[in-house]
Design a protein around this motif. Structure first.
Motif, PDB file in Angstrom:
ATOM      1  N   LEU A   5       0.823  -1.208   0.000  1.00 61.86           N
ATOM      2  CA  LEU A   5       0.000   0.000   0.000  1.00 61.86           C
ATOM      3  C   LEU A   5       0.862   1.266   0.000  1.00 61.86           C
ATOM      4  CD1 LEU A   5      -2.664  -1.041   2.646  1.00 61.86           C
ATOM      5  CD2 LEU A   5      -3.047  -0.802   0.172  1.00 61.86           C
ATOM      6  N   ILE A   6       1.874   1.287   0.854  1.00 62.81           N
ATOM      7  CA  ILE A   6       2.694   2.488   1.051  1.00 62.81           C
ATOM      8  C   ILE A   6       3.681   2.696  -0.102  1.00 62.81           C
ATOM      9  CG2 ILE A   6       4.438   3.539   2.541  1.00 62.81           C
ATOM     10  CD1 ILE A   6       3.024   1.916   4.884  1.00 62.81           C
ATOM     11  N   GLN A   7       4.458   1.674  -0.424  1.00 63.98           N
ATOM     12  CA  GLN A   7       5.523   1.833  -1.415  1.00 63.98           C
ATOM     13  C   GLN A   7       5.044   1.684  -2.857  1.00 63.98           C
ATOM     14  OE1 GLN A   7       9.306  -0.079  -0.714  1.00 63.98           O
ATOM     15  NE2 GLN A   7       8.845  -0.268   1.463  1.00 63.98           N
ATOM     16  N   HIS A  19       1.354   4.001  -3.000  1.00 63.75           N
ATOM     17  CA  HIS A  19       1.540   5.369  -2.498  1.00 63.75           C
ATOM     18  C   HIS A  19       0.421   5.887  -1.600  1.00 63.75           C
ATOM     19  CE1 HIS A  19       4.912   5.209  -5.161  1.00 63.75           C
ATOM     20  NE2 HIS A  19       4.109   4.929  -6.161  1.00 63.75           N
ATOM     21  N   TYR A  20      -0.198   4.994  -0.825  1.00 68.28           N
ATOM     22  CA  TYR A  20      -1.206   5.432   0.139  1.00 68.28           C
ATOM     23  C   TYR A  20      -0.489   6.056   1.341  1.00 68.28           C
ATOM     24  CZ  TYR A  20      -4.903   3.194  -2.442  1.00 68.28           C
ATOM     25  OH  TYR A  20      -5.801   2.872  -3.423  1.00 68.28           O
ATOM     26  N   PRO A  21      -0.953   7.209   1.806  1.00 65.28           N
ATOM     27  CA  PRO A  21      -0.323   7.829   2.980  1.00 65.28           C
ATOM     28  C   PRO A  21      -0.532   6.977   4.232  1.00 65.28           C
ATOM     29  CG  PRO A  21      -1.745   9.401   1.822  1.00 65.28           C
ATOM     30  CD  PRO A  21      -2.004   8.046   1.228  1.00 65.28           C
ATOM     31  N   VAL A  22       0.503   6.874   5.031  1.00 67.61           N
ATOM     32  CA  VAL A  22       0.433   6.116   6.279  1.00 67.61           C
ATOM     33  C   VAL A  22      -0.716   6.634   7.145  1.00 67.61           C
ATOM     34  CG1 VAL A  22       1.694   5.661   8.426  1.00 67.61           C
ATOM     35  CG2 VAL A  22       2.870   5.473   6.227  1.00 67.61           C
ATOM     36  N   PHE A  77     -10.941  -6.140  10.986  1.00 69.73           N
ATOM     37  CA  PHE A  77     -10.320  -6.227   9.675  1.00 69.73           C
ATOM     38  C   PHE A  77      -8.831  -6.021   9.847  1.00 69.73           C
ATOM     39  CE2 PHE A  77     -13.957  -6.414   6.941  1.00 69.73           C
ATOM     40  CZ  PHE A  77     -13.415  -6.951   5.789  1.00 69.73           C
ATOM     41  N   ASP A  78      -8.040  -6.761   9.088  1.00 70.73           N
ATOM     42  CA  ASP A  78      -6.590  -6.669   9.214  1.00 70.73           C
ATOM     43  C   ASP A  78      -6.078  -5.284   8.854  1.00 70.73           C
ATOM     44  OD1 ASP A  78      -5.767  -9.352  10.054  1.00 70.73           O
ATOM     45  OD2 ASP A  78      -6.754  -9.947   8.204  1.00 70.73           O
ATOM     46  N   VAL A  79      -6.540  -4.751   7.731  1.00 67.63           N
ATOM     47  CA  VAL A  79      -6.080  -3.437   7.281  1.00 67.63           C
ATOM     48  C   VAL A  79      -7.272  -2.672   6.725  1.00 67.63           C
ATOM     49  CG1 VAL A  79      -4.509  -2.184   5.736  1.00 67.63           C
ATOM     50  CG2 VAL A  79      -3.806  -4.399   6.687  1.00 67.63           C
ATOM     51  N   VAL A  80      -7.352  -1.393   7.091  1.00 70.68           N
ATOM     52  CA  VAL A  80      -8.375  -0.502   6.569  1.00 70.68           C
ATOM     53  C   VAL A  80      -7.663   0.714   5.984  1.00 70.68           C
ATOM     54  CG1 VAL A  80     -10.350   0.966   7.138  1.00 70.68           C
ATOM     55  CG2 VAL A  80     -10.070  -1.240   8.280  1.00 70.68           C
ATOM     56  N   VAL A  81      -8.075   1.108   4.783  1.00 67.89           N
ATOM     57  CA  VAL A  81      -7.552   2.326   4.170  1.00 67.89           C
ATOM     58  C   VAL A  81      -8.718   3.301   4.046  1.00 67.89           C
ATOM     59  CG1 VAL A  81      -6.434   3.351   2.153  1.00 67.89           C
ATOM     60  CG2 VAL A  81      -5.801   1.035   2.886  1.00 67.89           C
ATOM     61  N   TYR A  82      -8.515   4.489   4.598  1.00 71.85           N
ATOM     62  CA  TYR A  82      -9.554   5.514   4.585  1.00 71.85           C
ATOM     63  C   TYR A  82      -9.358   6.475   3.419  1.00 71.85           C
ATOM     64  CZ  TYR A  82     -10.585   3.954   9.290  1.00 71.85           C
ATOM     65  OH  TYR A  82     -10.924   3.189  10.370  1.00 71.85           O
ATOM     66  N   LYS A  83     -10.443   7.112   3.030  1.00 65.25           N
ATOM     67  CA  LYS A  83     -10.369   8.242   2.103  1.00 65.25           C
ATOM     68  C   LYS A  83      -9.998   9.464   2.940  1.00 65.25           C
ATOM     69  CE  LYS A  83     -14.232   6.517  -0.654  1.00 65.25           C
ATOM     70  NZ  LYS A  83     -15.621   6.810  -1.063  1.00 65.25           N
ATOM     71  N   PRO A  84      -9.509  10.527   2.299  1.00 62.90           N
ATOM     72  CA  PRO A  84      -9.193  11.739   3.062  1.00 62.90           C
ATOM     73  C   PRO A  84     -10.391  12.297   3.846  1.00 62.90           C
ATOM     74  CG  PRO A  84      -8.111  11.821   0.939  1.00 62.90           C
ATOM     75  CD  PRO A  84      -9.021  10.606   0.922  1.00 62.90           C
ATOM     76  N   ASP A  85     -11.622  12.011   3.401  1.00 69.38           N
ATOM     77  CA  ASP A  85     -12.805  12.503   4.128  1.00 69.38           C
ATOM     78  C   ASP A  85     -13.182  11.623   5.326  1.00 69.38           C
ATOM     79  OD1 ASP A  85     -14.161  10.258   3.126  1.00 69.38           O
ATOM     80  OD2 ASP A  85     -15.480  11.403   1.820  1.00 69.38           O
ATOM     81  N   GLY A  86     -12.435  10.536   5.564  1.00 71.60           N
ATOM     82  CA  GLY A  86     -12.677   9.668   6.710  1.00 71.60           C
ATOM     83  C   GLY A  86     -13.543   8.452   6.421  1.00 71.60           C
ATOM     84  N   ILE A  96      -5.809  -3.192  -7.246  1.00 69.24           N
ATOM     85  CA  ILE A  96      -6.473  -2.067  -6.595  1.00 69.24           C
ATOM     86  C   ILE A  96      -5.885  -0.784  -7.195  1.00 69.24           C
ATOM     87  CG2 ILE A  96      -7.063  -3.224  -4.452  1.00 69.24           C
ATOM     88  CD1 ILE A  96      -4.566  -1.876  -3.193  1.00 69.24           C
ATOM     89  N   PRO A  97      -6.632   0.307  -7.133  1.00 72.17           N
ATOM     90  CA  PRO A  97      -6.092   1.555  -7.681  1.00 72.17           C
ATOM     91  C   PRO A  97      -5.000   2.138  -6.799  1.00 72.17           C
ATOM     92  CG  PRO A  97      -8.243   1.941  -6.716  1.00 72.17           C
ATOM     93  CD  PRO A  97      -8.000   0.452  -6.653  1.00 72.17           C
ATOM     94  N   ALA A  98      -4.119   2.881  -7.417  1.00 68.25           N
ATOM     95  CA  ALA A  98      -3.106   3.623  -6.665  1.00 68.25           C
ATOM     96  C   ALA A  98      -3.791   4.797  -5.966  1.00 68.25           C
ATOM     97  CB  ALA A  98      -2.004   4.116  -7.602  1.00 68.25           C
ATOM     98  N   PHE A  99      -3.144   5.344  -4.953  1.00 63.71           N
ATOM     99  CA  PHE A  99      -3.718   6.456  -4.222  1.00 63.71           C
ATOM    100  C   PHE A  99      -3.899   7.672  -5.144  1.00 63.71           C
ATOM    101  CE2 PHE A  99      -3.222  10.390  -1.721  1.00 63.71           C
ATOM    102  CZ  PHE A  99      -4.348  10.260  -0.920  1.00 63.71           C
TER     103      PHE A  99
END
Length: 148
Positions: A47-49, A52-55, A73-82, A143-146
């Protein structure tokens, strides 16, 4: 640990009481290196490298409420709006990604309403997007890039 189907990432590890521990960049501490944790740490670097999702938008072992029960859930990625963008379920490499794993993630997502889900055991990765209007999921190769 076993080679997984991810790019070759570098990890911080250390020995504690004759056991190997791996550093989690999200939780900012070391965890016992077990097969599922090995997969989870690869996913985080993916995700990070790679994408390019922000930590700051990533959470690990996030609890969600499903039908009056707490699930994780093992990992959750949020949108900037939460709101939740991506939910990821990690399994150990010896655990196959089956219909049962898919059904588990889909049930958990009833409350979370993520746009994307990823299921992985480090060897097999399954990605799908969810269209809540048509109530269908679409399996995709990646999955799409950030994108802010």
């Amino acid at each position: 640990m076993r080679q997984l189907h991810f790019p070759g990432y570098r990890f911080r590890t250390k020995s504690i009481e004759n056991s190997t521990h791996i550093f989690d960049p999200i939780r900012k501490k070391f965890f016992l290196l077990q097969p599922e944790e090995w997969v989870r740490q690869h996913v985080l670097q993916f995700l990070i490298q790679t994408h390019h999702y922000p930590v700051s938008l990533i959470a690990v072992e996030k609890h969600i409420r499903v039908a009056q029960t707490d699930k994780r859930f093992d990992v959750v990625v949020y949108k900037p709006d939460g709101s939740i963008f991506l939910l990821i379920e990690c399994k150990a490499p010896e655990v196959p990604i089956t219909q049962e794993v898919f059904d588990q993630a889909a049930r958990y997502n009833l409350s979370a309403q993520a746009d994307w889900l990823m299921l992985t055991n480090g060897l097999t990765h399954v990605y799908y997007s969810i269209d809540y209007v048509t109530k269908k999921c679409k399996f995709v190769p990646e999955i799409p890039a950030f994108s802010p």
